[in-house]
Design an enzyme around this catalytic site. Structure first.
Site, short mmCIF file in Angstrom:
data_model
loop_
_atom_site.label_atom_id
_atom_site.label_comp_id
_atom_site.label_asym_id
_atom_site.label_seq_id
_atom_site.Cartn_x
_atom_site.Cartn_y
_atom_site.Cartn_z
N VAL A 45 0.82 -1.21 0.00
CA VAL A 45 0.00 0.00 0.00
C VAL A 45 0.86 1.26 0.00
CG1 VAL A 45 -0.16 0.16 2.52
CG2 VAL A 45 -2.04 1.03 1.11
N LYS A 46 2.10 1.14 0.44
CA LYS A 46 2.99 2.29 0.53
C LYS A 46 3.45 2.80 -0.83
CE LYS A 46 3.08 2.52 5.05
NZ LYS A 46 2.51 3.66 5.78
#
Length: 455
Positions: A45-46
């Site tokens: 998700v980063k």
């Protein structure tokens, strides 16, 4: 260009799928989806926040051609920043705590990152605190830019602009509950803010948090799930929460203990075919709790931040689990360490305790594990054992010295769920007390002779 053909790796970030959970939701009326953020091209998700932060820095002139990207991270943000930096010709320097998995460190180095590993259990003001190291390096390196995901507004903005709209579109506006772990707070804040706004406030936002994390009201002691929660060292003078996290967006926080997160994440792999990281276990555990009280008209979406491939040496390794006293996937047929424990009493001294007071507490004990003072919070986690002390070791110590100045090496640790034979083999020739761990925390002391006498 046609769909799924991109000019760069950065352009491929986002538009991750939603996958419905079927077996873990047996008996639950609501629909529960998992958004597979580990299918982003850089693995987590980063990716979204990393791209947004770099683009914002470029636009502001803070990151120029030939510059260096510097960040403090548990791994995923550093991996994403490193890959995007490589694609754009920047150098990357990343500072990670020593509890980050071996897989994450290997990934960082694969992208050519200069990796600095620093002790994770440091108070905020300590020079070895992960963000302090990163900020110092950024100040020393010419042309460096410090990403600062914890306080960088581009972090939550990335999720408001991409993650939230994707979920709304994918569920055709049917989402009623959004669940995400809270680390820097960017995902839950940005996504939650968008979903609340577009739904007219109807979508409920739930933060999934480790049981000990300060966000949910825990005392901040250490835990074993990476990349989630807010740790608070007892020597930290002023606790500061990330600016990326806006608690007002969160309607409810679910505190999830390590053993529940680990059980769920292993079930996801074995029952749903989804190999996700530990923080996904925390988010799904929270989502299942929420969904049990909902109707068939409700739709719950939880975030799966990264892949279980980053944690094969930890959460999916039975040996790692049993050494810390977490229950393995299958109950061993052989006798386990817990069968030998006759009392749950264990004495622990905080590291700030004076030598004089420690002598009183020790009495005639032969050895005692010492951990960071937790003000009566319960059994301390194994990760915070600093060493052991004996009356003899403290006999000549000045009474007002902290006991931490007079430590012997830590006692060996064996898991309550470990087989007696495996535990005996692992401690080798050690004599005297050993620490027994249950669910990652100290639960008892056991004499090595009792352990070896049954093999």
């Amino acid at each position: 260009m046609s769909d799924n053909v991109f000019d760069s790796v950065a352009a491929a970030i986002g538009n991750t799928p939603l996958v419905r959970l079927n077996r873990l939701t047996e008996g639950i009326a609501a629909t529960v989806y998992l958004k597979l953020e580990y299918l982003n091209p850089l693995g987590s998700v980063k990716d979204r926040a990393a791209l947004a932060m770099i683009e914002a820095a470029e636009a502001a002139g803070e990151l120029r051609p030939g510059g260096t990207v510097v960040e403090a991270t548990s791994g995923n943000t550093g991996i994403a920043l490193a890959a995007i930096a490589a694609a754009r010709g920047y150098r990357a320097v990343v500072v990670v705590p020593d509890k980050s998995s071996a897989e994450k460190l290997a990934l960082l180095r694969a992208y050519g990152v200069e990796v600095h590993v620093t002790p994770g259990g440091r108070p905020r003001e300590h020079p070895e605190f992960v963000r302090n190291v990163a900020q110092r390096l950024a100040a020393e390196i010419p042309g460096a830019w410090y990403a600062g995901q914890y306080d960088n507004p581009a972090n939550p903005a990335a999720h408001r602009r991409t993650t939230g709209p994707e979920i709304w579109r994918q569920t055709r506006g049917r989402v009623t509950h959004f669940v995400a772990g809270v680390g820097t707070g960017g995902t839950v804040t940005g996504t939650g803010e968008y979903l609340k706004e577009v739904s007219g406030g109807a979508v409920r936002v739930i933060g999934a948090d480790p049981e000990a994390s300060v966000y949910g009201g825990g005392d901040g002691r250490a835990w074993y799930i990476e990349s989630i929660g807010h740790y608070l060292h007892p020597d930290t003078a002023a606790d500061e929460w990330p600016l990326s996290y806006r608690p007002a967006i969160v309607d409810r926080l679910e505190r999830v203990p390590d053993h529940e997160s680990l059980t769920v994440v292993r079930r996801l792999a074995r029952e749903e075919g989804l190999l996700a990281g530990g923080s996904t276990g925390t988010a799904v555990a929270a989502a299942l709790r929420v969904a049990r009280d909902l109707s068939e008209d409700d739709v719950v979406v939880a975030i799966a931040p990264d892949s279980g491939r980053n944690y094969l040496s930890k959460y999916f390794d039975d040996d790692w689990l049993t050494r810390l006293g977490f229950a393995p996937a299958l109950t061993p047929a052989e006798p386990v360490v817990a069968d030998l424990v006759t009392t749950a009493e264990v004495r622990v001294i905080g590291s700030a305790t004076s030598a004089a007071r420690a002598r009183e507490l020790l009495g005639e004990a032969t050895a005692l594990p010492v951990t960071v003072q937790r003000n009566g919070s319960g059994s301390p986690v194994v990760a915070e054992i600093l060493g052991s002390v004996t009356p003899a070791r403290l006999a000549a110590a000045p009474g007002d010295d902290p006991v931490s100045a007079h430590l012997d090496p830590p006692l060996p640790v064996i898991g309550a769920t470990e087989t007696i034979a495996a535990a005996a083999a692992r401690i080798g020739d050690h004599r005297g007390p050993v620490v027994v761990a249950h669910d990652g925390s100290i639960s008892a002391l056991l004499d090595a002779a009792a352990l070896k006498g049954t093999v």
